[in-house]
Design a protein around this motif. Structure first.
Motif, PDB file in Angstrom:
ATOM      1  N   ALA A 208      66.196  70.729  31.709  1.00  0.00           N
ATOM      2  CA  ALA A 208      65.516  70.109  32.321  1.00  0.00           C
ATOM      3  C   ALA A 208      65.466  69.080  31.939  1.00  0.00           C
ATOM      4  N   LEU A 209      64.364  67.578  31.745  1.00  0.00           N
ATOM      5  CA  LEU A 209      64.249  66.280  32.238  1.00  0.00           C
ATOM      6  C   LEU A 209      63.308  66.496  30.775  1.00  0.00           C
ATOM      7  N   VAL A 210      63.633  64.864  30.948  1.00  0.00           N
ATOM      8  CA  VAL A 210      62.888  64.140  28.862  1.00  0.00           C
ATOM      9  C   VAL A 210      62.853  63.154  30.038  1.00  0.00           C
ATOM     10  N   ALA A 211      61.367  62.437  29.669  1.00  0.00           N
ATOM     11  CA  ALA A 211      61.254  60.955  30.199  1.00  0.00           C
ATOM     12  C   ALA A 211      60.953  60.277  28.436  1.00  0.00           C
ATOM     13  N   ASP A 212      60.763  59.136  29.225  1.00  0.00           N
ATOM     14  CA  ASP A 212      60.195  57.725  28.553  1.00  0.00           C
ATOM     15  C   ASP A 212      59.313  57.467  28.777  1.00  0.00           C
ATOM     16  N   ARG A 213      58.382  56.260  28.344  1.00  0.00           N
ATOM     17  CA  ARG A 213      56.984  55.500  28.637  1.00  0.00           C
ATOM     18  C   ARG A 213      57.034  54.967  30.134  1.00  0.00           C
ATOM     19  N   SER A 214      58.840  54.713  30.487  1.00  0.00           N
ATOM     20  CA  SER A 214      58.618  53.812  31.519  1.00  0.00           C
ATOM     21  C   SER A 214      59.291  54.611  32.809  1.00  0.00           C
ATOM     22  N   GLY A 215      58.591  55.978  32.700  1.00  0.00           N
ATOM     23  CA  GLY A 215      58.788  57.204  33.798  1.00  0.00           C
ATOM     24  C   GLY A 215      60.645  57.287  33.866  1.00  0.00           C
ATOM     25  N   THR A 220      71.104  66.419  31.009  1.00  0.00           N
ATOM     26  CA  THR A 220      72.968  66.665  30.860  1.00  0.00           C
ATOM     27  C   THR A 220      73.120  67.389  32.511  1.00  0.00           C
ATOM     28  N   THR A 221      74.534  67.137  32.968  1.00  0.00           N
ATOM     29  CA  THR A 221      74.878  67.989  33.687  1.00  0.00           C
ATOM     30  C   THR A 221      76.113  68.699  32.906  1.00  0.00           C
ATOM     31  N   LYS A 222      76.018  69.632  33.570  1.00  0.00           N
ATOM     32  CA  LYS A 222      77.509  70.351  33.106  1.00  0.00           C
ATOM     33  C   LYS A 222      78.946  70.223  33.115  1.00  0.00           C
ATOM     34  N   GLN A 223      79.328  69.506  34.435  1.00  0.00           N
ATOM     35  CA  GLN A 223      80.473  69.109  34.547  1.00  0.00           C
ATOM     36  C   GLN A 223      80.319  67.496  34.839  1.00  0.00           C
ATOM     37  N   GLY A 224      81.316  67.517  35.419  1.00  0.00           N
ATOM     38  CA  GLY A 224      81.451  65.886  36.448  1.00  0.00           C
ATOM     39  C   GLY A 224      81.375  65.063  34.265  1.00  0.00           C
ATOM     40  N   ASN A 260      80.716  70.358  28.126  1.00  0.00           N
ATOM     41  CA  ASN A 260      79.737  71.311  29.035  1.00  0.00           C
ATOM     42  C   ASN A 260      78.037  71.559  28.087  1.00  0.00           C
ATOM     43  N   PRO A 261      77.586  70.175  28.611  1.00  0.00           N
ATOM     44  CA  PRO A 261      76.106  70.745  27.862  1.00  0.00           C
ATOM     45  C   PRO A 261      74.761  71.025  28.916  1.00  0.00           C
ATOM     46  N   VAL A 262      74.851  71.983  28.538  1.00  0.00           N
ATOM     47  CA  VAL A 262      73.357  72.495  29.941  1.00  0.00           C
ATOM     48  C   VAL A 262      72.196  72.572  28.680  1.00  0.00           C
ATOM     49  N   ALA A 263      71.839  72.127  27.720  1.00  0.00           N
ATOM     50  CA  ALA A 263      70.785  72.117  27.637  1.00  0.00           C
ATOM     51  C   ALA A 263      70.361  70.789  27.564  1.00  0.00           C
ATOM     52  N   SER A 264      68.504  70.750  27.516  1.00  0.00           N
ATOM     53  CA  SER A 264      68.137  69.648  27.925  1.00  0.00           C
ATOM     54  C   SER A 264      67.956  68.882  26.178  1.00  0.00           C
TER      55      SER A 264
END
Length: 400
Positions: A208-215, A220-224, A260-264
């Motif tokens: 999932a995504l998290v946001a800062d005050r500026s939007g 994270t991506t698992k690969q790349g 390989n991060p998959v967690a937010s």
């Protein structure tokens, strides 16, 4: 005996998993809040929980429901007195199949994504949907993924965009077939903010995504991120602006820094990001893949590994989001590891010292915790995807 409840979609996490024979011990303050009774009741609760103002907990089961062992997942409510109500059972058709974590909108509707279902012409089993379940159990499909440039197979919770819509990620499809970040308007129109391209860019966002005050959005991506990890890349931490400009903040190398991060991610007031990697760290552990790490990425882009899992009593392969405590400690779960290999609940202090709060035994307490922890008072609540009184998973609480 624990049934193999991990479908091929999650086969990635089977690598390096080992079970150990030393008996585990339940931690003080651990309590089973609910044990799923049978497949019709719900099976394999992978996602964590959310809470309303009245103390009710809400979650999903990955499978089970009206279809029994062939069920496609459920949405449920657990009241403060421990009673459970099944709000919706997916059919696996246009309504979706295999639901992920939920969020709640201002009207009390539950909103989430499913990994499959929706368009039957998309990859045979459907590419997933965004859905809403009203308090009375009525489900509405807000968007159906078609597996083209719009993406497919979302694996994470949504994030409100402040305009009545939602930000999210799709792990597959998109312009380069490697996933994307999207904004879904309140009218159900999808705007693709960034399509991942692999290589130095990311590949396969599962968080999932998290946001800062500026939007600005972070995930994270698992690969790349490079050519390591068998040429697929070891994963990235990225930022996407509200206008869709993407920056890779860190590319994992797959050794001591993790892979390989998959967690937010979680973000502190200073702009530092905290998260986990499922592999890497001590690359000698977990069958040579490494058992994962807890990391901090400073606002200047410097990554520091706070803790490296060994796959032993300390746990191994964290896949759920971290939660920060009032004292700055980080709390989370590992899918595997612990004396019996069924996962642990842990905390990591600022100095890198880990404390195991509970070791899962695959008994009544549960096994294989996928979901993130949720702070409720002085305890945490979450789910274990296996184990329990009848081996269909549990909802548990554990003290800090």
């Amino acid at each position: 005996m624990f049934r193999d409840r991990r479908p091929a979609l999650f086969g990635f996490w089977l690598m390096g998993a080992t079970a150990m024979s030393v008996a585990g011990a339940a931690a003080k303050g651990y309590h089973v809040v609910y044990s799923f009774q049978n497949s019709q009741d719900g099976d394999e609760p992978h996602a964590g929980l959310i809470k309303d103002g009245r103390g009710n907990l809400y979650g999903t089961t990955f499978s089970g429901g009206s279809g029994g062992f062939n069920g496609n997942g459920t949405v449920y409510r657990l009241a403060s007195d421990g009673s459970k109500a099944q709000l919706y059972s997916f059919t696996g058709q246009g309504d979706g199949n295999y639901p992920n974590a939920l969020i709640m909108d201002k009207s009390g509707n539950l909103v989430g994504t499913t990994q499959q279902g929706g368009d039957p012409d998309c990859d045979m089993s459907g590419c997933g949907v965004v859905f809403e379940v009203a308090p009375d159990g009525t489900e509405t499909v807000l968007y159906t993924f078609h597996g083209g440039n719009d993406g497919g197979q979302p694996l994470a919770a949504l994030l409100p965009d402040g305009k009545g819509g939602f930000y999210g990620t799709a792990s597959g499809a998109g312009a380069h077939r490697l996933g994307l970040v999207f904004d879904l308007s309140s009218k159900g129109k999808e705007t693709v903010l960034h399509a991942f391209a692999g290589g130095s860019d990311g590949d396969g966002p599962q968080s999932a995504l998290v946001a800062d005050r500026s939007g600005n959005l972070y995930g994270t991506t698992k690969q790349g991120g490079g050519s390591g990890c068998s040429s697929f890349g070891c994963g990235t931490i990225y930022e996407v602006t509200p206008t869709g400009a993407e920056t890779v903040l860190y590319a994992f190398k797959g050794d001591a820094d993790g892979a390989n991060p998959v967690a937010s991610l979680i973000r502190d007031k200073a702009g530092n990001l905290y998260g986990t990697t499922g592999f890497g760290g001590d690359v000698g552990g977990c069958g040579g893949t490494g058992c994962g790490t807890v990391f901090k990425l400073s606002s200047h882009g410097a990554l520091k590994v706070l803790f490296t899992f060994t796959g032993g009593n300390d746990g191994g392969q964290p896949v759920a989001n971290l939660v920060s405590g009032a004292n700055g400690d980080l709390y989370g779960t590992t899918l595997f590891g612990g004396p019996d290999g069924y996962g642990v609940v842990f905390s990591v202090a600022a100095d890198g010292k880990e404390h195991v709060l509970h070791t899962f035994t695959d008994g009544d307490d549960g096994a294989y915790p996928w979901g993130a922890l949720l702070k409720v008072g002085n305890k945490f609540v979450s789910t274990a995807s296996g184990g329990g009184a009848t081996d269909f998973g549990t909802v548990f609480s554990v003290g800090k």
